[in-house]
Design a protein around this motif. Structure first.
Motif, PDB file in Angstrom:
ATOM      1  N   LEU A 179      -5.495  61.106-120.701  1.00 10.07           N
ATOM      2  CA  LEU A 179      -5.917  60.372-119.513  1.00 10.07           C
ATOM      3  C   LEU A 179      -6.434  58.986-119.883  1.00 10.07           C
ATOM      4  O   LEU A 179      -6.102  57.992-119.235  1.00 10.07           O
ATOM      5  CB  LEU A 179      -6.997  61.156-118.757  1.00 10.07           C
ATOM      6  CG  LEU A 179      -7.558  60.486-117.513  1.00 10.07           C
ATOM      7  CD1 LEU A 179      -6.464  60.241-116.482  1.00 10.07           C
ATOM      8  CD2 LEU A 179      -8.673  61.339-116.924  1.00 10.07           C
ATOM      9  N   GLU A 180      -7.230  58.904-120.942  1.00 10.35           N
ATOM     10  CA  GLU A 180      -7.749  57.608-121.382  1.00 10.35           C
ATOM     11  C   GLU A 180      -6.624  56.685-121.832  1.00 10.35           C
ATOM     12  O   GLU A 180      -6.655  55.482-121.562  1.00 10.35           O
ATOM     13  CB  GLU A 180      -8.790  57.810-122.484  1.00 10.35           C
ATOM     14  CG  GLU A 180     -10.074  58.422-121.953  1.00 10.35           C
ATOM     15  CD  GLU A 180     -11.068  58.806-123.047  1.00 10.35           C
ATOM     16  OE1 GLU A 180     -10.729  58.699-124.246  1.00 10.35           O
ATOM     17  OE2 GLU A 180     -12.183  59.225-122.689  1.00 10.35           O
ATOM     18  N   GLU A 181      -5.629  57.233-122.495  1.00 12.92           N
ATOM     19  CA  GLU A 181      -4.475  56.433-122.921  1.00 12.92           C
ATOM     20  C   GLU A 181      -3.702  55.907-121.716  1.00 12.92           C
ATOM     21  O   GLU A 181      -3.297  54.744-121.681  1.00 12.92           O
ATOM     22  CB  GLU A 181      -3.556  57.266-123.823  1.00 12.92           C
ATOM     23  CG  GLU A 181      -2.258  56.593-124.199  1.00 12.92           C
ATOM     24  CD  GLU A 181      -2.409  55.325-125.034  1.00 12.92           C
ATOM     25  OE1 GLU A 181      -1.420  54.574-125.122  1.00 12.92           O
ATOM     26  OE2 GLU A 181      -3.503  55.075-125.578  1.00 12.92           O
ATOM     27  N   GLY A 192      -4.928  66.108-121.284  1.00 13.44           N
ATOM     28  CA  GLY A 192      -6.310  66.179-121.752  1.00 13.44           C
ATOM     29  C   GLY A 192      -7.021  64.847-121.586  1.00 13.44           C
ATOM     30  O   GLY A 192      -6.454  63.861-121.102  1.00 13.44           O
ATOM     31  N   ARG A 193      -8.265  64.823-121.996  1.00 12.38           N
ATOM     32  CA  ARG A 193      -9.096  63.618-121.864  1.00 12.38           C
ATOM     33  C   ARG A 193      -8.476  62.430-122.604  1.00 12.38           C
ATOM     34  O   ARG A 193      -8.400  61.324-122.067  1.00 12.38           O
ATOM     35  CB  ARG A 193     -10.498  63.913-122.398  1.00 12.38           C
ATOM     36  CG  ARG A 193     -11.450  62.766-122.325  1.00 12.38           C
ATOM     37  CD  ARG A 193     -11.860  62.563-120.911  1.00 12.38           C
ATOM     38  NE  ARG A 193     -12.891  61.549-120.826  1.00 12.38           N
ATOM     39  CZ  ARG A 193     -13.435  61.194-119.703  1.00 12.38           C
ATOM     40  NH1 ARG A 193     -13.074  61.772-118.590  1.00 12.38           N
ATOM     41  NH2 ARG A 193     -14.341  60.273-119.674  1.00 12.38           N
ATOM     42  N   ALA A 194      -8.020  62.655-123.834  1.00 11.24           N
ATOM     43  CA  ALA A 194      -7.425  61.567-124.622  1.00 11.24           C
ATOM     44  C   ALA A 194      -6.175  61.029-123.944  1.00 11.24           C
ATOM     45  O   ALA A 194      -5.943  59.817-123.906  1.00 11.24           O
ATOM     46  CB  ALA A 194      -7.104  62.053-126.034  1.00 11.24           C
TER      47      ALA A 194
END
Length: 67
Positions: free
Chosen positions: A50-52, A46-48
């Motif tokens: 990917l950002e991590e 998910g987006r979170a």
């Protein structure tokens, strides 16, 4: 390469799931893990997530050089 934790798998199968020895030995380790609800597969990224990953593994080093 690590081996399987047979004592732990047997405890889980025979005590937690209350399988008979015949039922236990008829299962594959993968089937047993799924029956125990311990399937380790991760869901889609998910987006979170990917950002991590971007935070942990940046494309640019701290001094500004591109890797």
């Amino acid at each position: 390469m690590s081996g399987l934790d047979w004592p732990g798998l047997m405890r889980a199968g025979l005590h937690e799931l209350r399988l008979t020895p015949r039922e236990f030995w008829a299962l594959t380790p993968a089937e047993l893990v799924i029956m125990l609800g311990r399937d380790a597969r991760a869901g889609p990224l998910g987006r979170a997530g990917l950002e991590e990953l971007a935070r942990r593994f940046p494309d640019v080093t701290e001094d500004g050089r591109d890797e």
